[in-house]
Design an enzyme around this catalytic site. Structure first.
Site, PDB file in Angstrom:
ATOM      1  N   GLY A   1      19.370  -0.508  34.786  1.00  0.00           N
ATOM      2  CA  GLY A   1      20.472   0.443  34.929  1.00  0.00           C
ATOM      3  C   GLY A   1      21.435   0.351  33.752  1.00  0.00           C
ATOM      4  O   GLY A   1      21.018   0.082  32.621  1.00  0.00           O
TER       5      GLY A   1
ATOM      6  N   ILE B   1       7.709  -2.033   2.509  1.00  0.00           N
ATOM      7  CA  ILE B   1       6.850  -3.212   2.346  1.00  0.00           C
ATOM      8  C   ILE B   1       7.472  -4.394   3.093  1.00  0.00           C
ATOM      9  O   ILE B   1       8.564  -4.876   2.721  1.00  0.00           O
ATOM     10  CB  ILE B   1       6.652  -3.553   0.843  1.00  0.00           C
TER      11      ILE B   1
ATOM     12  N   LEU C   1       0.834  -1.206   0.000  1.00  0.00           N
ATOM     13  CA  LEU C   1       0.000   0.000   0.000  1.00  0.00           C
ATOM     14  C   LEU C   1       0.871   1.260   0.000  1.00  0.00           C
ATOM     15  O   LEU C   1       0.727   2.134  -0.853  1.00  0.00           O
ATOM     16  CB  LEU C   1      -0.904  -0.021   1.257  1.00  0.00           C
TER      17      LEU C   1
ATOM     18  N   THR D   1       0.578   5.130  11.967  1.00  0.00           N
ATOM     19  CA  THR D   1       1.241   5.697  13.147  1.00  0.00           C
ATOM     20  C   THR D   1       0.202   5.800  14.266  1.00  0.00           C
ATOM     21  O   THR D   1      -1.008   5.786  14.014  1.00  0.00           O
ATOM     22  CB  THR D   1       1.760   7.111  12.849  1.00  0.00           C
TER      23      THR D   1
ATOM     24  N   ARG E   1      -4.259  -4.270  12.733  1.00  0.00           N
ATOM     25  CA  ARG E   1      -3.992  -3.429  13.911  1.00  0.00           C
ATOM     26  C   ARG E   1      -4.195  -4.205  15.214  1.00  0.00           C
ATOM     27  O   ARG E   1      -3.517  -3.925  16.205  1.00  0.00           O
ATOM     28  CB  ARG E   1      -4.834  -2.154  13.832  1.00  0.00           C
TER      29      ARG E   1
ATOM     30  N   GLU F   1       1.655   0.083  10.387  1.00  0.00           N
ATOM     31  CA  GLU F   1       0.198  -0.178  10.314  1.00  0.00           C
ATOM     32  C   GLU F   1      -0.613   0.998  10.843  1.00  0.00           C
ATOM     33  O   GLU F   1      -1.575   0.848  11.601  1.00  0.00           O
ATOM     34  CB  GLU F   1      -0.156  -1.511  10.982  1.00  0.00           C
TER      35      GLU F   1
HETATM   36  N1  CAA Z   1     -13.333  -0.403   6.936  1.00  0.00           N
HETATM   37  C1  CAA Z   1     -14.112  -0.234   5.847  1.00  0.00           C
HETATM   38  N2  CAA Z   1     -14.128   0.923   5.126  1.00  0.00           N
HETATM   39  C2  CAA Z   1     -13.306   1.910   5.519  1.00  0.00           C
HETATM   40  C3  CAA Z   1     -12.460   1.804   6.626  1.00  0.00           C
HETATM   41  C4  CAA Z   1     -12.490   0.574   7.361  1.00  0.00           C
HETATM   42  N3  CAA Z   1     -11.727   0.392   8.436  1.00  0.00           N
HETATM   43  N4  CAA Z   1     -11.757   2.932   6.785  1.00  0.00           N
HETATM   44  C5  CAA Z   1     -12.156   3.751   5.797  1.00  0.00           C
HETATM   45  N5  CAA Z   1     -13.081   3.134   5.023  1.00  0.00           N
HETATM   46  C6  CAA Z   1     -13.801   3.685   3.873  1.00  0.00           C
HETATM   47  C7  CAA Z   1     -14.616   4.898   4.318  1.00  0.00           C
HETATM   48  O1  CAA Z   1     -15.868   4.501   4.829  1.00  0.00           O
HETATM   49  C8  CAA Z   1     -14.691   5.696   3.048  1.00  0.00           C
HETATM   50  O2  CAA Z   1     -15.713   5.165   2.233  1.00  0.00           O
HETATM   51  P1  CAA Z   1     -16.960   6.100   1.762  1.00  0.00           P
HETATM   52  O3  CAA Z   1     -16.315   7.265   1.058  1.00  0.00           O
HETATM   53  O4  CAA Z   1     -17.740   5.202   0.867  1.00  0.00           O
HETATM   54  O5  CAA Z   1     -17.648   6.503   3.020  1.00  0.00           O
HETATM   55  C9  CAA Z   1     -13.370   5.415   2.355  1.00  0.00           C
HETATM   56  O6  CAA Z   1     -12.866   4.197   2.932  1.00  0.00           O
HETATM   57  C10 CAA Z   1     -12.367   6.529   2.563  1.00  0.00           C
HETATM   58  O7  CAA Z   1     -12.207   6.715   3.957  1.00  0.00           O
HETATM   59  P2  CAA Z   1     -11.655   8.063   4.567  1.00  0.00           P
HETATM   60  O8  CAA Z   1     -12.398   9.214   3.954  1.00  0.00           O
HETATM   61  O9  CAA Z   1     -11.666   7.930   6.040  1.00  0.00           O
HETATM   62  O10 CAA Z   1     -10.163   8.074   3.959  1.00  0.00           O
HETATM   63  P3  CAA Z   1      -8.934   9.025   4.235  1.00  0.00           P
HETATM   64  O11 CAA Z   1      -8.259   9.273   2.949  1.00  0.00           O
HETATM   65  O12 CAA Z   1      -9.358  10.198   5.058  1.00  0.00           O
HETATM   66  O13 CAA Z   1      -7.923   8.083   5.059  1.00  0.00           O
HETATM   67  C11 CAA Z   1      -6.968   6.960   6.969  1.00  0.00           C
HETATM   68  C12 CAA Z   1      -8.226   7.447   6.198  1.00  0.00           C
HETATM   69  C13 CAA Z   1      -7.542   6.236   8.148  1.00  0.00           C
HETATM   70  C14 CAA Z   1      -6.102   8.110   7.431  1.00  0.00           C
HETATM   71  C15 CAA Z   1      -6.154   6.000   6.063  1.00  0.00           C
HETATM   72  O14 CAA Z   1      -5.527   6.694   5.027  1.00  0.00           O
HETATM   73  C16 CAA Z   1      -5.101   5.252   6.877  1.00  0.00           C
HETATM   74  O15 CAA Z   1      -5.407   4.253   7.531  1.00  0.00           O
HETATM   75  N6  CAA Z   1      -3.814   5.701   6.801  1.00  0.00           N
HETATM   76  C17 CAA Z   1      -2.714   4.937   7.396  1.00  0.00           C
HETATM   77  C18 CAA Z   1      -2.245   3.891   6.415  1.00  0.00           C
HETATM   78  C19 CAA Z   1      -1.607   2.707   7.092  1.00  0.00           C
HETATM   79  O16 CAA Z   1      -2.035   2.244   8.129  1.00  0.00           O
HETATM   80  N7  CAA Z   1      -0.590   2.172   6.439  1.00  0.00           N
HETATM   81  C20 CAA Z   1       0.078   0.996   6.938  1.00  0.00           C
HETATM   82  C21 CAA Z   1       0.550   0.147   5.814  1.00  0.00           C
HETATM   83  S1  CAA Z   1       1.089  -1.478   6.222  1.00  0.00           S
HETATM   84  C22 CAA Z   1       2.441  -1.335   7.241  1.00  0.00           C
HETATM   85  O17 CAA Z   1       2.537  -0.438   7.987  1.00  0.00           O
HETATM   86  C23 CAA Z   1       3.599  -2.223   7.272  1.00  0.00           C
HETATM   87  C24 CAA Z   1       3.440  -3.649   7.159  1.00  0.00           C
HETATM   88  O18 CAA Z   1       3.489  -4.185   6.070  1.00  0.00           O
HETATM   89  C25 CAA Z   1       3.435  -4.495   8.380  1.00  0.00           C
END
Ligand code: CAA
Length: 379
Positions: free
Chosen positions: A339, A157, A125, A365, A243, A363
């Site tokens: 310590g 990734i 992602l 911050t 998460r 996953e």
């Molecule tokens: N379940 C289902 N649908 C969801 C959802 C969820 N948990 N969260 C959001 N959606 C849907 C919303 O309902 C919305 O749909 P509608 O427009 O139809 O209502 C759509 O998705 C967009 O949602 P937002 O408007 O809330 O989107 P946003 O652009 O404002 O972003 C955010 C929201 C929560 C900040 C998101 O961008 C986010 O989670 N960012 C962090 C990314 C992340 O966690 N990355 C980690 C990658 S993996 C990793 O770290 C390493 C690894 O490999 C171990």
């Protein structure tokens, strides 16, 4: 009445995981930290012991367990080493989008061979300019006849260097924002897919994290998950479960640090008595124990909602930020209790503190997870 006890089956899973961690992970954890490498043999043994693909349904080659069961198992593995455990458990996030958005045929085609073979996958992602703002990703997907062409670059990734397949998120039209994002299953051998820079990290040293480069990668149309524009939803749903898993990583780390600190505080004598009997450190130990136990309860609570097929986005986010903040605090306090010795590489708490930092970052911050939880409160 609320019963916090584990079922007989959960106790059996816990014992299997604890024995496996004690035999296969804990003895080599410090060596894997000092000499980072792929824990292929440990992954193979974890697969044979039934400790992989925990929540994937049995019909697709998984263990068919619930998220609380999986947290009970993963706490044991993570208490031994979060980096090795992260490599064993990566499929739960990587394959999450296939389980959330894939058709039964796609689940069978992609998950069954992967899970039966014990191979691993990656979740693609994040990009350089789209970390917290995942919806701003720029990797492009263009439909050309019966296939899509993917072009772009993913970073940070997990398991990128060793994945058999990748769930890749790309947009068909950046002007559509999250509604233009699609989820694809991309096999490793796809021409044009390569692995770039491998990150040299502060902690979780044997957790492989690297770039994935996509240069005109041809992906058959039948590898699109669900419909065009649904990918962001599949990514977010996979992250809900992810998460809870990261909350369990924090819990395992915090528990390991607390146990090391308690044991040290019972045996290290200063001023004629064990240091844990001095009130300053005794209160620290009491706070650490309370923090570990409350992190476990929040994590299990989020998992139990998932197991009841209820929406658990807010609870997963709050378990994640809480348990991983606990991990940072408890590992730091564990170093303090040791310590000067705690600051050396001779004691495991030094590794635990470095490992903990990443849990507050990946996953989502902990600031993003507070945003997710806080946003849900206001809706
Ligand atoms: N379940 C289902 N649908 C969801 C959802 C969820 N948990 N969260 C959001 N959606 C849907 C919303 O309902 C919305 O749909 P509608 O427009 O139809 O209502 C759509 O998705 C967009 O949602 P937002 O408007 O809330 O989107 P946003 O652009 O404002 O972003 C955010 C929201 C929560 C900040 C998101 O961008 C986010 O989670 N960012 C962090 C990314 C992340 O966690 N990355 C980690 C990658 S993996 C990793 O770290 C390493 C690894 O490999 C171990």
């Amino acid at each position: 009445m609320i019963d916090f006890s584990l079922s007989e089956q959960q106790k059996a899973f816990q014992k299997t995981a604890r024995d496996f961690a004690a035999k296969e992970i804990a003895p080599v954890a410090l060596d894997y930290d000092r000499n980072p490498r792929f824990p292929g043999e440990i992954i193979r043994k974890a697969h044979s012991a039934g400790l992989m693909n925990l929540t994937c349904p049995k019909e697709y080659g998984g263990q068919g367990l619930g998220l609380v069961d999986s947290s009970v198992i993963n706490e044991e593995l993570n208490a031994a080493c979060v980096a090795i455990s992260g490599m064993i458990g990566i499929n739960s996030l990587a394959c999450g989008p296939i389980l959330c958005g894939g058709s039964p045929e796609q689940k069978k085609r992609f998950l069954l061979p992967l899970n039966q073979s014990g191979k691993t996958a990656s979740f693609g992602l994040t990009e350089r300019e789209a970390g917290s703002d995942a919806g701003g990703l720029k990797t492009r997907a263009k439909l050309e006849g019966d296939h899509y062409v993917l072009t772009g670059q993913k970073c940070f990734i997990t398991n990128a260097s060793y994945a058999e397949l990748y769930t890749i998120f790309a947009t068909i039209d950046p002007s559509k924002g999250t509604k233009g994002i699609c989820g694809f299953v991309v096999p490793r051998e796809s021409p044009g897919l390569s692995v770039g820079k491998v990150e040299d990290k502060m902690g979780q040293r044997s957790l492989n994290v690297a770039e994935v480069i996509l240069e005109n990668v041809v992906v058959p149309r039948e590898n699109l998950l669900g419909n065009e524009g649904e990918g962001f939803k599949w990514a977010m749903e996979a992250l809900d479960e992810g998460r809870v898993n990261i909350a369990t990583v924090g819990l395992g780390l915090a528990r390991a640090a607390f146990e090391a600190a308690l044991s040290y505080a019972k045996t290290r004598v200063q001023f004629g008595r064990p240091i844990g009997t001095h009130q300053g450190l005794n209160f620290m130990l009491a706070d650490m124990a309370a923090a570990v136990e409350s992190a476990r309860l929040l994590t299990w609570y989020a998992g139990s909602l998932a197991d009841q097929h209820k929406r658990f986005t807010r609870e997963a986010a709050q378990a994640k930020f809480y348990a991983t903040d606990v991990a940072m605090r408890v590992t730091t306090d564990a170093v303090q209790i040791h310590g000067g010795y705690g600051y050396t590489k001779d004691f495991v708490v030094e590794k635990l503190m470095r490992d903990a930092k990443l849990t507050q970052i990946y996953e989502g911050t902990n600031q993003i997870n507070r945003m997710v939880a806080g946003g849900a409160l206001m809706r």
